[in-house]
Design an enzyme around this catalytic site. Structure first.
Site, PDB file in Angstrom:
ATOM      1  N   ASP A 187      -2.155  -1.345  10.446  1.00 47.38           N
ATOM      2  CA  ASP A 187      -2.183  -1.432   8.718  1.00 47.38           C
ATOM      3  C   ASP A 187      -2.968  -2.642   8.280  1.00 47.38           C
ATOM      4  OD1 ASP A 187      -1.239   0.933   8.370  1.00 47.38           O
ATOM      5  OD2 ASP A 187       0.704   0.293   7.798  1.00 47.38           O
ATOM      6  N   SER A 215       2.710  -6.417   6.950  1.00 47.17           N
ATOM      7  CA  SER A 215       1.114  -6.182   6.933  1.00 47.17           C
ATOM      8  C   SER A 215       0.502  -6.974   5.986  1.00 47.17           C
ATOM      9  CB  SER A 215       0.693  -4.907   7.197  1.00 47.17           C
ATOM     10  OG  SER A 215       1.195  -4.234   8.193  1.00 47.17           O
ATOM     11  N   LYS A 272       0.915  -1.082   0.024  1.00 47.62           N
ATOM     12  CA  LYS A 272       0.013  -0.046  -0.119  1.00 47.62           C
ATOM     13  C   LYS A 272       0.918   1.415   0.006  1.00 47.62           C
ATOM     14  CE  LYS A 272       0.729   1.483   4.415  1.00 47.62           C
ATOM     15  NZ  LYS A 272       1.591   2.583   4.542  1.00 47.62           N
ATOM     16  N   GLY A 313       7.568   1.538   4.584  1.00 45.53           N
ATOM     17  CA  GLY A 313       6.521   2.231   4.509  1.00 45.53           C
ATOM     18  C   GLY A 313       5.334   1.961   3.507  1.00 45.53           C
ATOM     19  N   LEU A 314       5.707   0.620   3.141  1.00 45.36           N
ATOM     20  CA  LEU A 314       4.823   0.096   1.961  1.00 45.36           C
ATOM     21  C   LEU A 314       3.751  -1.053   2.525  1.00 45.36           C
ATOM     22  CD1 LEU A 314       7.258  -0.101  -0.965  1.00 45.36           C
ATOM     23  CD2 LEU A 314       5.216   1.435  -0.407  1.00 45.36           C
ATOM     24  N   ALA A 315       4.132  -1.345   3.921  1.00 47.47           N
ATOM     25  CA  ALA A 315       3.159  -2.292   4.594  1.00 47.47           C
ATOM     26  C   ALA A 315       3.470  -3.818   4.011  1.00 47.47           C
ATOM     27  CB  ALA A 315       1.594  -2.010   4.640  1.00 47.47           C
ATOM     28  N   GLY A 316       4.664  -3.998   3.746  1.00 47.31           N
ATOM     29  CA  GLY A 316       4.866  -5.355   3.179  1.00 47.31           C
ATOM     30  C   GLY A 316       4.713  -6.647   4.201  1.00 47.31           C
TER      31      GLY A 316
HETATM   32  O1  C5P Z   1       0.301  -1.168  14.898  1.00 49.07           O
HETATM   33  P1  C5P Z   1       1.625  -1.273  14.176  1.00 49.07           P
HETATM   34  O2  C5P Z   1       2.291  -2.541  15.222  1.00 49.07           O
HETATM   35  O3  C5P Z   1       1.662  -1.571  12.881  1.00 49.07           O
HETATM   36  O4  C5P Z   1       2.509   0.002  14.597  1.00 49.07           O
HETATM   37  C1  C5P Z   1       3.574   0.114  14.555  1.00 49.07           C
HETATM   38  C2  C5P Z   1       4.247   1.330  15.130  1.00 49.07           C
HETATM   39  O5  C5P Z   1       3.992   2.346  14.729  1.00 49.07           O
HETATM   40  C3  C5P Z   1       3.793   1.154  16.742  1.00 49.07           C
HETATM   41  O6  C5P Z   1       4.591   0.465  17.566  1.00 49.07           O
HETATM   42  C4  C5P Z   1       3.539   2.637  17.151  1.00 49.07           C
HETATM   43  O7  C5P Z   1       4.852   3.151  17.320  1.00 49.07           O
HETATM   44  C5  C5P Z   1       3.243   3.454  15.706  1.00 49.07           C
HETATM   45  N1  C5P Z   1       1.984   3.658  15.445  1.00 49.07           N
HETATM   46  C6  C5P Z   1       1.435   4.659  16.104  1.00 49.07           C
HETATM   47  N2  C5P Z   1       0.387   5.074  15.855  1.00 49.07           N
HETATM   48  C7  C5P Z   1      -0.733   4.333  14.915  1.00 49.07           C
HETATM   49  C8  C5P Z   1      -0.047   3.468  14.212  1.00 49.07           C
HETATM   50  C9  C5P Z   1       1.255   2.911  14.349  1.00 49.07           C
HETATM   51  O8  C5P Z   1       2.138   5.397  16.890  1.00 49.07           O
HETATM   52  N3  C5P Z   1      -2.077   4.944  14.869  1.00 49.07           N
END
Ligand code: C5P
Length: 302
Positions: free
Chosen positions: A138, A105, A12, A100-103
């Site tokens: 994501d 995820s 993405k 930053g491409l959510a690979g």
């Molecule tokens: O949810 P996820 O584990 O993918 O998020 C990775 C990191 O991105 C989190 O540990 C947090 O530091 C940051 N994040 C955030 N706020 C969000 C999504 C992600 O601070 N809404």
């Protein structure tokens, strides 16, 4: 009985990322517009005779242990549905890491969808998204795909009309991988929430309107409205990314920006020929470049 499934899982980009609040759990409240793109990993899942989960990946830099999101997705499903047995998950990696491409995820989303299909669990998309949200912010989007407005932690999705054939040039500097927690933490510790340039202009609503219009001017309007708050945290630390963004903007593109927490920079092109010219102009030994189109879904049969 089917014993294996092979899926493609799309990356993405963020066309829009606005941080609207600090949450007490350390996360951030977001308004994002997310778009699936035709840069995909292949995820093969094969049932095995034991309860083990084994992950392998063609990219040796990807950890294949319990920290891998694909592993975590399989373990979550096993904990809820103990009747499913073990599996081998083989990831053919095309989506770069730390990009930053959510690979990661996308891989986890493919595992959730793949297990549902392989074991005939009959889950709805909303049930799959509930599991996805437990694994990462994501991942619900990576289950649904297409074009969506994401709020909350990024896990509350409202579908938007498809942006068909948006042509993009995706640029990933090989030596720069950015940690998402670092980017958000830098944003917070520098107090960048206080002076948000997007808030007063209602940019997200303008972009939603441009997407809803769905006419020939949509790509140009999106290009003008691209916005990413995390650029304000990341770019001051990475002059190479500023230079790459400027180089993209010097080409005949409709707009250019960092995706998510970076390090990918992308440009929107007017058409395929223009995208190829932009790609040639920015490609170096240090930067991997793809010309891709937008997708209306994220998980496909491979
Ligand atoms: O949810 P996820 O584990 O993918 O998020 C990775 C990191 O991105 C989190 O540990 C947090 O530091 C940051 N994040 C955030 N706020 C969000 C999504 C992600 O601070 N809404």
């Amino acid at each position: 009985m089917t014993s294996r499934i092979s899926l493609k899982a799309a990356a993405k980009i963020n066309l829009y990322l606005e941080i609207t609040g600090n949450r007490p759990d350390g996360y951030h409240d977001l308004v994002m517009i997310l778009q699936s793109i035709d840069l995909c990993d292949r995820v093969d899942i094969r049932k095995i005779g034991t309860d083990q989960i084994q992950v392998s990946c063609t990219n040796s830099e990807v950890p294949c242990d319990r920290t891998n999101l694909a592993y975590k997705a399989a373990a979550l499903m096993q904990s809820v549905y103990p009747e499913i047995g073990g599996m081998e998950i083989a990831i053919d990696k095309q989506i770069p890491m730390g990009a930053g491409l959510a690979g990661g995820s996308a891989n986890a989303a493919a595992v959730l969808v793949g297990i549902d299909r392989l074991w005939d669990l009959g889950l709805t998309q909303s049930q799959l998204c509930d599991f996805a949200a437990q694994l990462g912010s994501d991942i619900p989007f990576c289950v649904v795909g297409g074009t969506a407005l994401a709020t909350g932690r990024g896990d509350i999705l409202s579908p938007l009309p498809d942006i068909k054939d948006l042509v993009l040039v995706i640029c990933k500097p090989r030596k720069i991988a950015i940690s998402t927690p670092w980017a958000y933490q830098t944003f917070r510790s520098h107090g960048l929430l206080a002076n948000n340039p997007a808030r007063h202009q209602n940019l997200s609503s303008q972009m939603v309107a441009a997407i809803a219009a769905g006419d020939a001017s949509t790509p140009a309007k999106i290009g003008r409205l691209l916005y990413n708050d995390l650029e304000r945290a990341v770019l001051p630390e990475y002059p190479e990314l500023v230079a790459l963004e400027n180089k993209l903007l010097e080409q005949e593109c409709l707009g250019a920006m960092m995706s998510g927490s970076g390090s990918t920079m992308f440009a929107i092109a007017a058409d395929l020929d223009s995208a190829k010219r932009i790609a040639e102009a920015v490609k170096t030994n240090e930067i991997d470049v793809w010309v891709v189109k937008s997708l209306v879904r994220s998980i496909f049969d491979a």
